[in-house]
Design an enzyme around this catalytic site. Structure first.
Site, PDB file in Angstrom:
ATOM      1  N   GLU A 131      -6.662   5.010   7.826  1.00 30.48           N
ATOM      2  CA  GLU A 131      -6.455   6.415   7.432  1.00 30.48           C
ATOM      3  C   GLU A 131      -7.693   6.970   6.717  1.00 30.48           C
ATOM      4  O   GLU A 131      -7.987   8.164   6.823  1.00 30.48           O
ATOM      5  CB  GLU A 131      -5.184   6.519   6.568  1.00 30.48           C
ATOM      6  CG  GLU A 131      -3.947   6.306   7.440  1.00 30.48           C
ATOM      7  CD  GLU A 131      -2.759   5.659   6.740  1.00 30.48           C
ATOM      8  OE1 GLU A 131      -2.728   5.600   5.503  1.00 30.48           O
ATOM      9  OE2 GLU A 131      -1.851   5.190   7.470  1.00 30.48           O
ATOM     10  N   SER A 178       3.751  -1.744  10.425  1.00 29.10           N
ATOM     11  CA  SER A 178       5.207  -1.797  10.612  1.00 29.10           C
ATOM     12  C   SER A 178       5.818  -3.151  10.232  1.00 29.10           C
ATOM     13  O   SER A 178       6.739  -3.618  10.893  1.00 29.10           O
ATOM     14  CB  SER A 178       5.578  -1.404  12.045  1.00 29.10           C
ATOM     15  OG  SER A 178       5.160  -0.073  12.320  1.00 29.10           O
ATOM     16  N   HIS A 224      -9.360   1.392   5.144  1.00 26.45           N
ATOM     17  CA  HIS A 224      -8.075   1.579   5.826  1.00 26.45           C
ATOM     18  C   HIS A 224      -8.273   2.578   6.970  1.00 26.45           C
ATOM     19  O   HIS A 224      -9.074   3.509   6.850  1.00 26.45           O
ATOM     20  CB  HIS A 224      -7.037   2.101   4.829  1.00 26.45           C
ATOM     21  CG  HIS A 224      -5.644   2.069   5.377  1.00 26.45           C
ATOM     22  ND1 HIS A 224      -5.184   3.020   6.246  1.00 26.45           N
ATOM     23  CD2 HIS A 224      -4.649   1.171   5.224  1.00 26.45           C
ATOM     24  CE1 HIS A 224      -3.936   2.712   6.589  1.00 26.45           C
ATOM     25  NE2 HIS A 224      -3.588   1.587   5.985  1.00 26.45           N
ATOM     26  N   GLY A 266       2.834   2.675  10.770  1.00 27.79           N
ATOM     27  CA  GLY A 266       3.805   3.747  10.571  1.00 27.79           C
ATOM     28  C   GLY A 266       4.516   4.175  11.833  1.00 27.79           C
ATOM     29  O   GLY A 266       5.177   5.214  11.852  1.00 27.79           O
ATOM     30  N   GLU A 290      -5.056  -4.535  10.880  1.00 26.56           N
ATOM     31  CA  GLU A 290      -4.029  -3.521  11.068  1.00 26.56           C
ATOM     32  C   GLU A 290      -4.316  -2.750  12.351  1.00 26.56           C
ATOM     33  O   GLU A 290      -5.129  -1.813  12.344  1.00 26.56           O
ATOM     34  CB  GLU A 290      -4.028  -2.526   9.895  1.00 26.56           C
ATOM     35  CG  GLU A 290      -3.709  -3.134   8.554  1.00 26.56           C
ATOM     36  CD  GLU A 290      -3.132  -2.098   7.581  1.00 26.56           C
ATOM     37  OE1 GLU A 290      -2.049  -2.348   7.066  1.00 26.56           O
ATOM     38  OE2 GLU A 290      -3.759  -1.049   7.378  1.00 26.56           O
ATOM     39  N   GLY A 309       3.023  -0.943   4.326  1.00 24.33           N
ATOM     40  CA  GLY A 309       3.022   0.473   3.967  1.00 24.33           C
ATOM     41  C   GLY A 309       4.427   0.929   3.604  1.00 24.33           C
ATOM     42  O   GLY A 309       4.918   0.676   2.503  1.00 24.33           O
ATOM     43  N   GLY A 310       5.101   1.578   4.548  1.00 17.83           N
ATOM     44  CA  GLY A 310       6.410   2.194   4.302  1.00 17.83           C
ATOM     45  C   GLY A 310       7.412   1.295   3.584  1.00 17.83           C
ATOM     46  O   GLY A 310       8.085   1.736   2.638  1.00 17.83           O
ATOM     47  N   ASN A 366       0.865  -1.181   0.000  1.00 20.26           N
ATOM     48  CA  ASN A 366       0.000   0.000   0.000  1.00 20.26           C
ATOM     49  C   ASN A 366       0.899   1.228   0.000  1.00 20.26           C
ATOM     50  O   ASN A 366       1.468   1.580   1.025  1.00 20.26           O
ATOM     51  CB  ASN A 366      -0.892  -0.033   1.257  1.00 20.26           C
ATOM     52  CG  ASN A 366      -1.733   1.223   1.388  1.00 20.26           C
ATOM     53  OD1 ASN A 366      -1.794   2.046   0.471  1.00 20.26           O
ATOM     54  ND2 ASN A 366      -2.377   1.384   2.532  1.00 20.26           N
ATOM     55  N   TRP A 367       1.021   1.834  -1.173  1.00 24.23           N
ATOM     56  CA  TRP A 367       1.962   2.963  -1.304  1.00 24.23           C
ATOM     57  C   TRP A 367       1.420   4.235  -0.637  1.00 24.23           C
ATOM     58  O   TRP A 367       2.120   5.219  -0.507  1.00 24.23           O
ATOM     59  CB  TRP A 367       2.230   3.259  -2.780  1.00 24.23           C
ATOM     60  CG  TRP A 367       2.930   2.164  -3.522  1.00 24.23           C
ATOM     61  CD1 TRP A 367       3.197   0.879  -3.096  1.00 24.23           C
ATOM     62  CD2 TRP A 367       3.465   2.237  -4.855  1.00 24.23           C
ATOM     63  NE1 TRP A 367       3.847   0.180  -4.073  1.00 24.23           N
ATOM     64  CE2 TRP A 367       4.025   0.985  -5.170  1.00 24.23           C
ATOM     65  CE3 TRP A 367       3.515   3.258  -5.818  1.00 24.23           C
ATOM     66  CZ2 TRP A 367       4.635   0.719  -6.401  1.00 24.23           C
ATOM     67  CZ3 TRP A 367       4.115   2.992  -7.044  1.00 24.23           C
ATOM     68  CH2 TRP A 367       4.669   1.733  -7.320  1.00 24.23           C
ATOM     69  N   LYS A 368       0.155   4.246  -0.289  1.00 25.23           N
ATOM     70  CA  LYS A 368      -0.492   5.442   0.285  1.00 25.23           C
ATOM     71  C   LYS A 368      -0.263   6.633  -0.658  1.00 25.23           C
ATOM     72  O   LYS A 368      -0.191   6.431  -1.867  1.00 25.23           O
ATOM     73  CB  LYS A 368       0.011   5.686   1.711  1.00 25.23           C
ATOM     74  CG  LYS A 368      -0.130   4.404   2.570  1.00 25.23           C
ATOM     75  CD  LYS A 368       0.077   4.624   4.033  1.00 25.23           C
ATOM     76  CE  LYS A 368      -0.100   3.287   4.767  1.00 25.23           C
ATOM     77  NZ  LYS A 368       0.013   3.416   6.214  1.00 25.23           N
TER      78      LYS A 368
END
Ligand code: 13P
Length: 245
Positions: free
Chosen positions: A95, A207, A93, A169, A163, A228-229, A8-10
């Site tokens: 976010e 993470s 998600h 993150g 999640e 993610g990251g 998930n590149w966000k």
């Protein structure tokens, strides 16, 4: 069934970065897991062909609440992301829930749209720090599952991502015990409520990094990861894929 590793590149990247990242993943990918990348909408078309050639599925990070097409300025429908080759759509998600006030009901309706197009909904659930502190993490997640998953869901069109919000993150990962407990609960829910439940993959997200991927992916009922990251660097994402061996 193979594990599923979703990146998930966000809201990250550029045309150049997206194409380099996909070629980097394509160059090093081993076939031990199903792999999907979810860049921002605007980069999907640019990477679709290269991803397809490399056997990497593509997915969207969200879709509209509304069907197909119409006067909904700024929205992108499930039928549009299907049209450009997406197989998966991430929904709910944390976010989106936090910054766009998406309720379980909204997530459920979007999932219906995704299922109407024959795509796979990756429905995200997870508790906040305060909810876990209060001992409410299990009831919160069960409620999210009950209210966000539409009746159209089955093993053919649903992935669930657990999640925990406090692990996203932050570099804080849930312990293997916490993950095992929640994934076991989600697995029981799926087995009781859905057709072909054994085909529903339950991903862990929060993470996930090369250093912890193999051990998290070895926890019972963890069928993959939502990253993610670490999905923004080809070498890190590849190391996580390798951890699914
Ligand atoms: P991080 O891997 O950056 O913690 O993000 C997890 C996530 O939100 C994936 O959807």
């Amino acid at each position: 069934m193979k594990k599923l590793i979703v990146g998930n590149w966000k809201m990250n990247g550029s045309t150049e970065m997206a194409s380099q990242l996909v070629s980097g993943i394509a160059a090093g990918k081993i076939d031990n897991a199903d792999v999907c990348v979810c860049p921002p909408y605007v980069f999907l078309c640019g990477i679709a062909a290269a991803a397809k050639q490399a056997g990497i599925a593509i997915g969207a990070q969200d879709c509209a609440y509304y069907p197909k097409s119409g006067a909904y300025t700024g929205d992108i429908s499930a039928s549009m992301v299907k049209d450009i080759g997406c197989r998966y759509v991430i929904l709910g998600h944390s976010e989106r829930r936090q910054y766009h006030a998406e309720s379980n009901e909204v997530v459920k309706n979007k999932a219906l749209r995704v299922h109407e197009e024959g795509l796979i909904a990756v429905i995200c659930v997870g508790e906040t720090d305060a909810e876990r502190e209060a001992g409410e993490h299990i009831s919160v997640v069960i409620m999210q599952l009950m209210e966000s998953i539409p009746e159209t869901a089955s093993g053919a069109n649903l992935v669930i991502a657990y999640e925990p919000v406090w692990a996203i993150g932050t570099g804080k990962t849930a312990t293997e015990e916490d993950v095992a407990e929640m994934h076991g609960i989600i697995r029981r829910f799926v087995n009781e409520k859905l057709d072909n439940p054994e085909q529903v993959r339950i991903l862990y997200g929060g993470s996930v990094k090369p250093e912890n991927a193999a051990s998290l992916l070895a926890v019972p009922h963890v069928d993959g990861a939502l990253v993610g990251g670490a999905s923004l660097k080809a070498d890190q994402f590849l190391a996580i894929i390798a951890g699914a061996a």
